[in-house]
Design a protein around this motif. Structure first.
Motif: not given
Lengths: 325, 393
Positions: A152-167, A183-195
């Motif tokens: 869950x933690x990875x899903x939120x951070x990676x999905x937000x990064x994917x949505x904002x990615x310029x590709x 799992x523990x997931x921050x309520x606030x906004x965060x991103x995890x790196x793609x690649x």
């Protein structure tokens, strides 16, 4: 922090993305009022209206064609394909259109704001048409990014990064994990790196590599091997395209051995690409051949799913094979 | 939300087929070949200035096509696609729109781009895939595009622009813009799944998009009776719940009128419109095609008598907005200009080697940069084998 399962984390990421940008839309089959067959878009139509979160007709090539047009126009579409097994009618719109939009126009136009979400992978007694892992097809297409989260933690951070990615990004969601655990997931906004791969466990004898739902299986195998005194370095690749060659190569230089596991069939799967690259990059450091633990080269079975999948025991055996080579 | 969408017909108690004969499709004609208009015809909103701009664009189109087909025959150009005989569909479509409207074309609608003001140099640089091409020399000739002119870059796969146009128009609607999208395609491309996808979604999602079908009778060599058995493409619009117009595609006034009406309707109602323009591809499909293998001279001659450009010229003469002297001067000047532009563009360098990897992503990945470096090392080692780029990076 909050306890979330993967679906809740995805829903939360979509909510943040739609809240921050009026041009962000979520659509697909049954995505609107019903909130998607897995409920990933639950509540979004009530909150953001029918113009921004809606059902589409049953036409995958239309969903992605429509999304390509929206993205080219400057909107930020998040298109859902109900199951990754049903992404193939949209193959042309993804491979010939989305992936090549910027290149073919010399950057006059692009669909960088496009994100495609699709539930993916096996383990839910879904048989051959509700279990496939088609990442390798898309990894063969320059212009796309392909991302797969493991929790869950990875899903939120990676999905937000994917949505904002310029590709254009294809975000495959291992549906077996949707409600499997929280799992523990921050309520606030965060991103995890793609690649960027993530080393989950340091080790010295062998590098174990996977992505998505296979991470859980891989960890189980690593624990079994630890009982035998084998020290495993466990890595989550996270992005299939582009993929983090450096992190994997550095690990293999250290351990001298590599095992890659995937749910998808063996032949021409992404594990094969990794094996080829690593033998090139780390040839003189390798103590044994790169092990690939994959599905059989058959359609995904139903009754014999257990025998087919790359489970922890098959991985455990492959670890020993590599160590004892 | 309702599933009750049906206009119920009469109830019957034995099986009763319905077919295309249940619907009569009218065809809009405004201008006759002699330059007069049909009695009672509603003319488009067009003054002398616009009319002359339309005509000059048609003339430019005709001459450019002639010159480029000739250039291809001389071996100066690899490939070309002319629109001989159906120029009115593309030029008239653009003339019926506003400049801010997006045009998404198939490949034979360069006339719309000409009307929007794409320069002769831009056309040439694209066709010669040189370093000044907006598309960076990546696509075969005639795959033009310009974000400045709201003309989407052409993609070879057929019909893919149709659902994209629906999405583009939906975005325009969502942002409350005074814009529509016009999407061109041929009657052959309407057999693709993307046609169904795009039209059905446009109706359901209520997108302000104008679908403009150029029914020119042939998809390469395949005549339309081997393409479909329904009443043209217009009959399908009805099935999707889309307001539909069939027009004479060689009648520039009908094309402009239909597009103007469609634009108004699409914007006001947030709904799609389908236009089927009946025409004929007088030339070959492309410079790689030879129509003498699949159709008769008699058939072609019949359509030559319907030349849309001559028809508009006759109308302009009747309005006293044009004369034969102007006509002669215009065509002579165009031929000179185009020939001169060919000579300039064919000499411009090929794109820089770095453009091999740009625009694949917003920023080239580490892997792509490494691959480019390998190519450069190789080119430096064998410079004679790579004359376009050797010594130029």
């Amino acid at each position: 922090m909050a306890k979330m399962n993967m679906l809740q984390a995805i829903n939360n990421a979509l909510d943040i993305a739609m809240g921050e940008d009026d041009t962000t839309l979520c659509f697909g089959e049954d995505v609107g009022h019903f909130g998607g067959v897995f409920r990933a878009t639950n509540g979004l139509q009530d909150k953001y209206g029918k113009l921004r979160c809606f059902n589409t007709p049953l036409v995958e090539q239309g969903i992605i064609g429509f999304a390509n047009g929206l993205a080219a126009q400057g909107s930020r579409p998040i298109a859902e394909i109900q199951f990754a097994d049903y992404i193939f009618p949209a193959f042309d719109q993804i491979v010939n259109e989305a992936a090549k939009f910027r290149y073919r126009s010399g950057n006059e136009f692009d669909v960088g704001k496009l994100t495609i979400r699709a539930p993916y992978g096996g383990g839910i007694a879904g048989g051959l048409y509700h279990s496939q892992s088609p990442e390798a097809y898309f990894a063969h297409t320059p212009g796309l990014k392909v991302v797969i989260p493991r929790n869950p933690y990875q899903a939120k951070g990676l999905l937000l990064a994917s949505i904002r990615d310029d590709n254009p990004v294809i975000f495959f969601e291992p549906k077996r994990l949707y409600r499997a655990s929280t799992g523990e997931v921050p309520i606030e906004d965060y991103q995890l790196p793609i690649g960027k791969a993530e080393v989950l466990q340091a080790g010295s004898d062998i590098t174990l590599l996977a992505w998505g739902a296979q991470m859980e299986v891989l960890q189980k195998a690593a624990d079994l091997a630890a009982n035998d005194g084998i020290s495993c370095e466990v890595i989550d690749l996270r992005s299939i395209l582009p993929w983090d060659i450096e992190t994997i190569a550095n690990s293999v230089v250290k351990t001298g051995r590599l095992l890659v596991t995937q749910e998808a069939p063996l032949t021409a799967g992404f594990a094969s690409e990794i094996a080829a690259t690593i033998q090139q990059e780390c040839f003189l450091h390798l103590e044994s051949p790169v092990e690939r633990v994959c599905g059989l080269d058959t359609p995904y079975p139903l009754a014999l799913e257990k025998e087919y999948v790359s489970d922890h025991l098959k991985i455990y055996e492959a670890i020993k094979r590599s160590i004892n080579y | 939300m309702s599933s009750e969408l049906y206009n119920d017909g009469p109830v019957v108690h034995k099986p009763t087929f319905i077919d295309g004969t249940s619907i009569e499709i009218p065809e809009l004609k405004i201008l006759k070949q002699d330059g007069s208009t049909y009695e009672g015809a509603e003319l488009p909103d067009m003054d002398e200035t616009l009319a002359l701009k339309v005509y000059k664009t048609l003339a430019f189109h005709r001459v450019l096509d002639e010159r480029m087909v000739a250039s291809q025959r001389q071996g100066r150009l690899s490939f070309y696609m002319a629109a001989l005989g159906e120029e009115a569909a593309s030029v008239g479509g653009a003339a019926g729109l506003k400049p801010q409207d997006m045009i998404m074309s198939q490949y034979r609608e360069q006339g719309a781009l000409m009307f929007r003001g794409f320069s002769l140099e831009n056309f040439m640089n694209q066709m010669f895939s040189n370093e000044k091409d907006l598309g960076k020399g990546r696509q075969m000739p005639i795959h033009y595009g310009s974000s400045e002119l709201n003309y989407m870059t052409i993609s070879s796969p057929l019909g893919t622009q149709i659902p994209q146009a629906t999405g583009y128009a939906y975005g325009q609607k969502l942002q409350g813009l005074d814009e529509v999208t016009l999407c061109y395609f041929g009657e052959g491309a309407a057999s693709e799944g993307d046609f169904h996808a795009g039209l059905n979604m446009a109706a359901v999602q209520e997108a302000p998009v104008i679908f403009f079908c150029r029914n020119n009778g042939y998809a390469i060599s395949t005549p339309s009776d081997e393409q479909f058995r329904g009443n043209g493409i217009a009959s399908r619009g009805v099935g999707y719940g889309i307001k539909t117009l069939r027009i004479d595609g060689n009648d520039i006034l009908a094309v402009i009128k239909a597009t103007q009406i469609a634009r108004k309707y699409a914007l006001k109602e947030n709904a799609p419109v389908l236009i089927e323009a009946m025409s004929y591809r007088l030339g070959a499909h492309s410079t790689s095609d030879d129509p003498s293998g699949y159709r008769t001279r008699e058939e072609e001659a019949k359509w030559q008598a319907n030349d849309p450009i001559l028809r508009m010229k006759n109308w302009l003469l009747a309005q006293n907005w044009w004369d034969e002297e102007q006509e002669k001067a215009l065509f002579e000047k165009l031929r000179e200009k185009i020939l001169a532009a060919v000579k300039v563009s064919e000499k411009i360098s090929k794109p820089h080697i770095d453009t091999l990897i740009t625009d694949v992503y917003d920023v080239p990945s580490i892997q792509l940069k490494a691959q480019l470096e390998q190519v450069k090392v190789h080119v430096n080692k064998y410079p004679e084998a790579y004359p376009f780029t050797a010594g130029k990076f």
